[in-house]
Motif scaffolding. Sequence first.
Motif, mmCIF file in Angstrom:
data_model
loop_
_atom_site.group_PDB
_atom_site.id
_atom_site.type_symbol
_atom_site.label_atom_id
_atom_site.label_comp_id
_atom_site.label_asym_id
_atom_site.label_seq_id
_atom_site.Cartn_x
_atom_site.Cartn_y
_atom_site.Cartn_z
ATOM 1 N N GLU A 1 0.847 -1.179 0.000
ATOM 2 C CA GLU A 1 0.000 0.000 0.000
ATOM 3 C C GLU A 1 0.890 1.239 0.000
ATOM 4 O OE1 GLU A 1 -2.463 2.116 3.500
ATOM 5 O OE2 GLU A 1 -3.119 0.104 2.991
ATOM 6 N N SER A 2 0.655 2.144 -0.930
ATOM 7 C CA SER A 2 1.446 3.371 -0.950
ATOM 8 C C SER A 2 0.774 4.429 -0.079
ATOM 9 C CB SER A 2 1.609 3.880 -2.379
ATOM 10 O OG SER A 2 0.412 4.432 -2.832
ATOM 11 N N ARG A 3 1.594 5.246 0.537
ATOM 12 C CA ARG A 3 1.087 6.263 1.450
ATOM 13 C C ARG A 3 1.755 7.587 1.105
ATOM 14 N NH1 ARG A 3 3.605 6.831 6.561
ATOM 15 N NH2 ARG A 3 2.785 8.739 7.356
ATOM 16 N N LYS A 4 0.968 8.636 0.964
ATOM 17 C CA LYS A 4 1.504 9.969 0.708
ATOM 18 C C LYS A 4 1.679 10.691 2.024
ATOM 19 C CE LYS A 4 1.917 11.505 -3.533
ATOM 20 N NZ LYS A 4 3.170 11.873 -4.088
ATOM 21 N N ASP A 5 2.836 11.238 2.248
ATOM 22 C CA ASP A 5 3.076 12.016 3.464
ATOM 23 C C ASP A 5 3.326 13.474 3.133
ATOM 24 O OD1 ASP A 5 5.511 11.672 2.271
ATOM 25 O OD2 ASP A 5 6.559 11.048 4.075
ATOM 26 N N CYS A 6 2.828 13.912 1.944
ATOM 27 C CA CYS A 6 3.022 15.298 1.536
ATOM 28 C C CYS A 6 1.857 15.761 0.669
ATOM 29 C CB CYS A 6 4.323 15.447 0.760
ATOM 30 S SG CYS A 6 4.316 14.630 -0.848
ATOM 31 N N LEU A 7 1.794 17.067 0.465
ATOM 32 C CA LEU A 7 0.900 17.646 -0.531
ATOM 33 C C LEU A 7 1.748 17.889 -1.767
ATOM 34 C CD1 LEU A 7 -0.848 20.370 1.650
ATOM 35 C CD2 LEU A 7 -1.782 18.167 0.954
ATOM 36 N N GLU A 8 1.236 17.526 -2.933
ATOM 37 C CA GLU A 8 2.006 17.705 -4.160
ATOM 38 C C GLU A 8 1.198 18.503 -5.167
ATOM 39 O OE1 GLU A 8 4.276 15.124 -7.609
ATOM 40 O OE2 GLU A 8 3.732 14.166 -5.741
ATOM 41 N N ALA A 9 1.815 19.548 -5.715
ATOM 42 C CA ALA A 9 1.167 20.387 -6.723
ATOM 43 C C ALA A 9 1.129 19.645 -8.058
ATOM 44 C CB ALA A 9 1.921 21.696 -6.874
ATOM 45 N N LYS A 10 -0.030 19.629 -8.667
ATOM 46 C CA LYS A 10 -0.192 18.998 -9.979
ATOM 47 C C LYS A 10 -0.332 20.054 -11.067
ATOM 48 C CE LYS A 10 -0.375 14.822 -8.369
ATOM 49 N NZ LYS A 10 0.768 13.966 -8.494
ATOM 50 N N GLY A 11 0.081 21.250 -10.784
ATOM 51 C CA GLY A 11 -0.068 22.410 -11.669
ATOM 52 C C GLY A 11 -0.267 23.610 -10.775
ATOM 53 N N GLU A 12 -1.078 24.555 -11.223
ATOM 54 C CA GLU A 12 -1.316 25.740 -10.401
ATOM 55 C C GLU A 12 -2.089 25.367 -9.142
ATOM 56 O OE1 GLU A 12 -3.494 30.030 -10.774
ATOM 57 O OE2 GLU A 12 -2.549 29.171 -12.558
ATOM 58 N N CYS A 13 -1.576 25.792 -7.989
ATOM 59 C CA CYS A 13 -2.279 25.507 -6.736
ATOM 60 C C CYS A 13 -2.013 26.592 -5.702
ATOM 61 C CB CYS A 13 -1.915 24.137 -6.188
ATOM 62 S SG CYS A 13 -0.275 24.042 -5.481
ATOM 63 N N ARG A 14 -2.888 26.628 -4.697
ATOM 64 C CA ARG A 14 -2.767 27.566 -3.578
ATOM 65 C C ARG A 14 -3.009 26.808 -2.282
ATOM 66 N NH1 ARG A 14 -5.959 33.029 -5.364
ATOM 67 N NH2 ARG A 14 -5.032 33.148 -7.436
ATOM 68 N N LEU A 15 -2.292 27.228 -1.263
ATOM 69 C CA LEU A 15 -2.453 26.639 0.056
ATOM 70 C C LEU A 15 -2.436 27.774 1.068
ATOM 71 C CD1 LEU A 15 -2.456 24.155 1.987
ATOM 72 C CD2 LEU A 15 0.043 24.303 1.930
ATOM 73 N N ARG A 16 -3.465 27.856 1.898
ATOM 74 C CA ARG A 16 -3.542 28.893 2.941
ATOM 75 C C ARG A 16 -3.244 28.299 4.298
ATOM 76 N NH1 ARG A 16 -8.678 32.597 1.551
ATOM 77 N NH2 ARG A 16 -7.621 33.761 -0.077
ATOM 78 N N LEU A 17 -2.498 29.069 5.078
ATOM 79 C CA LEU A 17 -2.122 28.640 6.420
ATOM 80 C C LEU A 17 -2.295 29.814 7.373
ATOM 81 C CD1 LEU A 17 -0.677 26.655 8.417
ATOM 82 C CD2 LEU A 17 1.449 27.770 7.707
ATOM 83 N N ARG A 18 -3.147 29.654 8.371
ATOM 84 C CA ARG A 18 -3.245 30.651 9.438
ATOM 85 C C ARG A 18 -2.190 30.278 10.464
ATOM 86 N NH1 ARG A 18 -6.264 34.361 10.221
ATOM 87 N NH2 ARG A 18 -6.649 34.076 12.420
ATOM 88 N N TYR A 19 -1.485 31.278 10.956
ATOM 89 C CA TYR A 19 -0.409 31.000 11.895
ATOM 90 C C TYR A 19 -0.482 31.929 13.097
ATOM 91 C CZ TYR A 19 1.893 35.116 9.959
ATOM 92 O OH TYR A 19 2.182 36.392 9.555
ATOM 93 N N GLU A 20 0.067 31.463 14.186
ATOM 94 C CA GLU A 20 0.328 32.232 15.398
ATOM 95 C C GLU A 20 1.740 31.842 15.810
ATOM 96 O OE1 GLU A 20 -2.648 31.629 18.410
ATOM 97 O OE2 GLU A 20 -4.289 31.952 16.998
#
Length: 87
Positions: A1-20
Motif C-alpha cells: 500500500e502506498s502512502r503519501k506524506d506530503c501535498l504535491e502540486a499537480k499544476g497551479e495551486c494555492r495553500l492557505r495557512l493561518r499562523y500564530e
Amino acid sequence: ESRKDCLEAKGECRLRLRYEAAEVNLVMSSGIECPVAHVEIHDSLRGVSQIEVSRPRMYPLLRGDRFQEGTLELRTSSPGVQMFAFT
C-alpha cells in the motif's frame, strides 16, 4: 500500500495557512517534472515574497522578532512541488 506524506502540486495551486508564531518554516522539495520550482508567499502582514525550491530541505517562510498571527498563502504553478511539514 502506498502512502503519501506530503501535498504535491499537480499544476497551479494555492495553500492557505493561518499562523500564530514568530517563525514559520516548511519542508519542501521540487519534482522531476520541474527540478527548480518557484513558490510565491503572500503574507497578510508583510506582502509578497518568492522562494526557489531547488532541493529537499526546510525553507523559512516567515522570520519575525515577535509572536504574531496572520495568514500565509502559498501559490505555485510549478508541477511536482512537494510540501511535507510546517513548523
